[in-house]
Structures are given as structure tokens and as C-alpha cells.
Design a protein around this motif. Sequence first.
Motif, short mmCIF file in Angstrom:
data_model
loop_
_atom_site.label_atom_id
_atom_site.label_comp_id
_atom_site.label_asym_id
_atom_site.label_seq_id
_atom_site.Cartn_x
_atom_site.Cartn_y
_atom_site.Cartn_z
N VAL A 1 -14.48 -88.11 29.96
CA VAL A 1 -14.17 -87.65 27.48
C VAL A 1 -13.52 -86.76 27.08
O VAL A 1 -13.72 -85.63 27.63
CB VAL A 1 -15.08 -88.41 27.21
N ARG B 1 -18.29 -104.86 17.15
CA ARG B 1 -17.83 -102.88 16.61
C ARG B 1 -18.64 -103.17 14.99
O ARG B 1 -19.00 -101.76 15.18
CB ARG B 1 -16.64 -102.35 16.52
N LEU C 1 -21.77 -89.84 25.18
CA LEU C 1 -19.79 -89.40 25.45
C LEU C 1 -20.17 -88.27 26.60
O LEU C 1 -19.47 -88.03 27.12
CB LEU C 1 -19.22 -88.89 23.96
N SER D 1 -11.00 -93.20 20.94
CA SER D 1 -12.18 -93.44 19.66
C SER D 1 -11.97 -94.06 18.11
O SER D 1 -10.34 -94.14 17.59
CB SER D 1 -13.37 -92.82 19.26
N ASN E 1 -15.83 -99.21 26.66
CA ASN E 1 -14.96 -98.83 24.84
C ASN E 1 -16.16 -98.25 23.91
O ASN E 1 -17.29 -98.29 24.65
CB ASN E 1 -15.36 -100.93 25.28
N PHE E 2 -14.95 -97.85 23.32
CA PHE E 2 -16.07 -97.29 22.14
C PHE E 2 -16.81 -98.05 21.32
O PHE E 2 -16.19 -99.26 21.39
CB PHE E 2 -14.55 -96.14 21.36
N HIS F 1 -11.11 -88.87 20.29
CA HIS F 1 -11.83 -88.68 21.68
C HIS F 1 -11.03 -89.59 22.45
O HIS F 1 -10.38 -91.13 21.62
CB HIS F 1 -13.64 -89.46 21.88
N ASN G 1 -17.87 -94.00 16.89
CA ASN G 1 -17.17 -92.47 17.35
C ASN G 1 -17.85 -91.64 18.07
O ASN G 1 -17.35 -90.92 18.57
CB ASN G 1 -17.21 -91.79 16.09
N SER G 2 -19.05 -91.74 18.45
CA SER G 2 -19.87 -90.70 19.44
C SER G 2 -21.03 -91.85 20.55
O SER G 2 -21.72 -91.70 21.27
CB SER G 2 -21.18 -90.21 18.47
N LYS G 3 -19.90 -93.20 21.11
CA LYS G 3 -21.50 -93.76 22.12
C LYS G 3 -20.18 -94.92 22.53
O LYS G 3 -19.31 -95.87 21.59
CB LYS G 3 -22.48 -94.83 21.22
N LEU G 4 -20.82 -94.91 23.80
CA LEU G 4 -19.77 -95.11 24.47
C LEU G 4 -20.30 -96.64 25.46
O LEU G 4 -21.43 -96.84 25.41
CB LEU G 4 -18.72 -95.18 25.82
#
Length: 666
Positions: A55, A141, A111, A34, A79-80, A39, A83-86
Motif C-alpha cells: 500500500v 461499497r 492498510l 482508495s 479492493n478498497f 492510497h 478509505n482505511s480498509k481493504l
Amino acid sequence: MSSQTQADGFKPTGPALPINTMSQDFSIWGARISPDGKHIAAIAGLPGQNPVVRVWSTDDMSKPPMQFGSRTMRFTGLNFVSNSKLIVFANQPVSAGANSDWYGRAAIANLDGSSFLDISNEQTTNTRDDDFIIGYNVFNRLPKEEDVILLEVQRVSGSEIVRLNLKTGRQDRIARTAEDEEFLWSDGDGTIKLKGQIRVANGIYTYRYLFRETADAPWQELKGLTYSLNDRFSLQPAHISNDNKSLYVITNKDTNFSVLAKYDIASDTLGPPIVQNTEFDISSASFGTANDEDALTEDPLRTFCWDGPSTECQYFDPVDKRLQALLERALPGTNIRFGSRNGGANVLVTATAPNVPTTYYLLKNERQLIKIGAALEGWDRKNLGPAEWFYYPASDGFQIPAILYLPPGYNKERDGRLPLVVMPHGGPWARDDMDFDLSYWPQMFATRGFAVLLPQYRGSRGLGKALWKGGDKQWGALMQDDKDDGARWLVKQGIVDPDRMMMYGFSYGGFAAAAAATRSGGRSAGLWQCAISGAPVIDLPRLANNWGANRLSRILQGVTVTGFDPMQNLDQVKIPWLIFHGDYDRQADTIHSRTAAARMRQVNPSATFRYVEIPKMAHGGLESTPEQRTQFLTLILDWMSNNCGNISASFKEPGLKTTVSKRASN
């Protein structure tokens, strides 16, 4: 004692890599860290079900990872996006008659998988052909924003860039290309600053770069970078400087091997190479620092890499230099890549080698190296075969790069000559390297006592312009001679038994095996004991007219596809030949194998030949299931055991039923 008798008695020091091990999904692959380094996420294979997402928290890697999966989709990558989502990518088979295929899907997930937002909710079977979504790509991103990214939606007719809200799934299109355009680069704010455009006149395809400083500024052509695609050199952008004055490109315009050069936008001039390697192509460059990973404020050259036997990199940032030295000491004899976060406090490490399955580690605070997992657990240098990179002379003196795998425990002076599998890569505009081969095929053969040659024949890309362009219009001809010459060279070295050599390949490699079979009554007579073609193209005129997913590929790459046509020489097949093909394969379309099998029954009915079609299997490795892989791996080893001339006399795969074919069969 003859060398063949010695080799007949040779046994690898380790066990054969089992079919059920090779057919299962990788234990772990596609790991990512991340942006904040807190993570690590990866895809993990589980027996009897689709792959799952795992994760880990880098604060405590001893805790079990969070995990989620899907009953209907096979995850292929992630992929990230914050910081809190993929963003999670998946493949799903779609039955659509002659257009049956595996189609890409994409979703945004928390995650822990508690929220799973499908962003590919269009029904492909109800969409016009030219609007089919063929893939997704995170275009930017947007490091300054937490809940929005730029997503590229790739369609047959072109691509569109959308602002994707990670919480709601709302997509706002900000740009759309036609088939003759592509967006290439955007800055940290998401402003698209560079695009490419193709123009055609009198059969000449001209590629233009267009640049703008701001979203409101007009596009201006960078005339100093305009070039003809027909000239067949590469020119790829790597970075636009933060001050909008320079564009860095990787190009082999005036060199055999690609270099990194700087283009000055104001003066419209491309300068001399900044960095280069005299033996290999420069493949990538990154900008920024360990403390400014997205190069938002500082953008010096941080790293450049070249395509050696494996990817190698030169680091300029002091933190990266220190990490490289530390990791090379900790993981000797492996090819190491790493991505650092928080100034090097959290580092995701990848280590691999031909006999070291791709393995992921977390390096914490430059002191603690924690293994996350390997693609194949329980197998390493102790029971897998070594490999070396070398060059051999073709019959006309051209030096051909190659990789040679040998069985574990083999010693030429003591053990004599080995049976050989020549395994050409697909593409053909591709190449092999000295990382672990995730197809498992080289080690499948090596752990069963075979030498395995991976020739980087003329037409291979990424090893210099001369080698690449040397394959033009030489399919089945000079390109095929390179493979024959590699086998003969190994015989001269005393490594290989001339009476126990075969060819196996997939995709273009399947074409090469078809050429070996159809040349066995002529130019390659007496060389091969058998041939195995996986998902081959066979009919050269059909391929030249239907190459790729767009008009440009069909014209620019299609014109290089001519030479010796196996489809017109099926009556010359004098060795046992196996073809297997997935019936959902639209890339190297199944029609090639179906037509060849039907003609073989007509023109060569006494040949030892078999064609097997595998239900719902497409072309790519991630578009196959463990059951499909079990089927074709069993077919390969069965053919070698029972239908491969002198090889079959000395090789037997335990537990397989005999399926000798004395006629062309379906």
C-alpha cells in the motif's frame, strides 16, 4: 536457399523468456486506488514466499509502501472497501479426497496489515456440499457509510447479501437467493432494487427481471425484459437511474453485436440503441461524473466501452476526455485504462500491449506520471515479440478473428518461414485480446522463434452473436476446422513452415489439442507435428452431463457440447501427444485425463504419449504455485525439444533432460 533453411537460421533479436521468470509470481498485479485517492494498493510477488499486499501513499510515492502477507494463504486480489480498509481475497488448497481443491478466503485488513479479520471462517470440509462457499464479491461499497459494506457470499446453493461491519466483522444477512435467483443491483443507500429469476416449463428457461423502488415495496416483473435463455442472447443491466424511471441494459437481443439501450420502467418498453459499435460488442457503461464518482446526485452516461482487439472507451465527462488525451500522448502504443479520484487530481493508470507487460502508474494533478510497477519487470518491446489483430477465411468462407504473435526481429521477406504454435483459448465461451497475456505463453513461444496464432474460433464469446453461436454442437468439428484453417492460411501467406506446426492449449484449449491429436489419423492428417494438452476436457458426454457449478449451466451450455469426441478416437492418435493436469482440478476434472491415459495404454500402446499429473495444482492460473508452473512449463519445452517431429529437429531448449516417450506412460 529454401524458406525452411532461411527460417532454420533465424534467431530472435532478444533472449528467450526464461522458465524461472515465467514461473514466478507477477511483480505486481490487481492495483486499486482508495475512494479518497490517498492510497494505492496492489498484490506483489516475492521470490520464495507467498504474494504480499503493498500500500502506497499517493502524497509521497517515494516512500516505501506498507506491506503485509500470509504464510498459509496465497493472495489473489483486493479492493478498497473504505478509505482505511481493504478486502483481501486469497486461495488455499484443501485436501478432501476426491473433492480436493483450492478454496477462496476473504479478510478485512487495515492498510498496514495491523488488523486482519478473517470473514471466511467456515470450515469448508465440515460444510454440506450445497453450502460450500465458492466466492465473495463486494456487492456495494456503500459510499455514504465508512464502516459497513454489502458483501455477497456465493455458495453452491445460491448467494446471500450481508451487511458486513468492517470493524467488528459482524455479518447481518439481509437477503438470500435460491439457485434460480440472483441479486443484480443496489443503489447508493444499499437498497437492492433489481434481481433476476429463472423459471422453467417444458424445457424452456425464462429469465425475469424484478424491480422495486424501495426496500418495502413489492417486487414487480419488468415484463418487457423477460426473455428465454434458450434463445441465447445476452441482456445485462448496467444502471438504474436515480429517479427510478430508467434501466440501462447491454444487449444483443436484436443485433449481432451488443448495444447499450434504455428501458423505460413506466411504459415497460426497451428503446433503440443509445450507443453501439458496428464491429464489436459494447461491454460496459458507467454513469456519474468526475466530481460525483458514485453517481449519488448526478448520473449522466459517463463512459461506454467496447470489446475491440483490446477494450476501448468513449468518454463524455470533460475531465475524463482531458485525461484520455494526456495519457495517450504520454504512453503511445499501449492500451490505457484509468480510474480517477478527486476530480482527476489522483488517477490510477493501467497501460498494456501484447509486448508491454501490464504496468501501473499514478498520474498526479495531470502533470506528474509516476510508475508504480509492472507485472514483469525488465521486458518490453525491445525483447518481446509484436502481435497483430487480423481476420482469416475459414474453409466455408466465415471470417475468423485472430491474433498473430511473431518473434522479435522477424522479417518475412528476409527470414522466411517460421515454426508455428496454434494456441486456442479456454472457455470456449471466452476470447483473447491485445493486452499483455499474463500466462506468458504467447511470448514464451515467440521469443523462441515461433509464430503463435490465437484463433477466435466459432464458439468464442464477446465478438458477436454469430461467431459465438456458430460453435454450438461443433466441438472437435467445425470449431476445430477453424484452427486447422488458420494454420493453413498462414502457410499460404509465406509466414509458416507447413512441416513444423503444433497445437498447445489449456482447459478448452487442451480439448482442442486433444482433438488435433485424435484427428491426426483422419481429418487433420499430416497437419500437426505434435500436440500438448494442459488440463483438458476430453470426454464430451461426461462434460455435457457435468458442466459447471449449477443446473442451469449444465443444461444451457451443456447442450451445446457435442461433435467429434476425442475419447472415442484415441486409436487414431498418430502424432506425439503430451497431457498434463493438476490433481486438484475440479473444473476440468482430472478424471478426463486419467481416463484418456488409461485408454491410450489399451487402444494405442505404440503411440508417443505421456501423461503427467501435477500434485495440488487446480485449474485457475492464480491457483498454481511457482513450483507447479515450473514443472509444466518445463514439460512443454521438453516435449517440443524431444517429441515434436520436425519441430524437435530444429528446436532445442537448453538445460533440459531428454524424456523421449515411445509408449503410453504415466
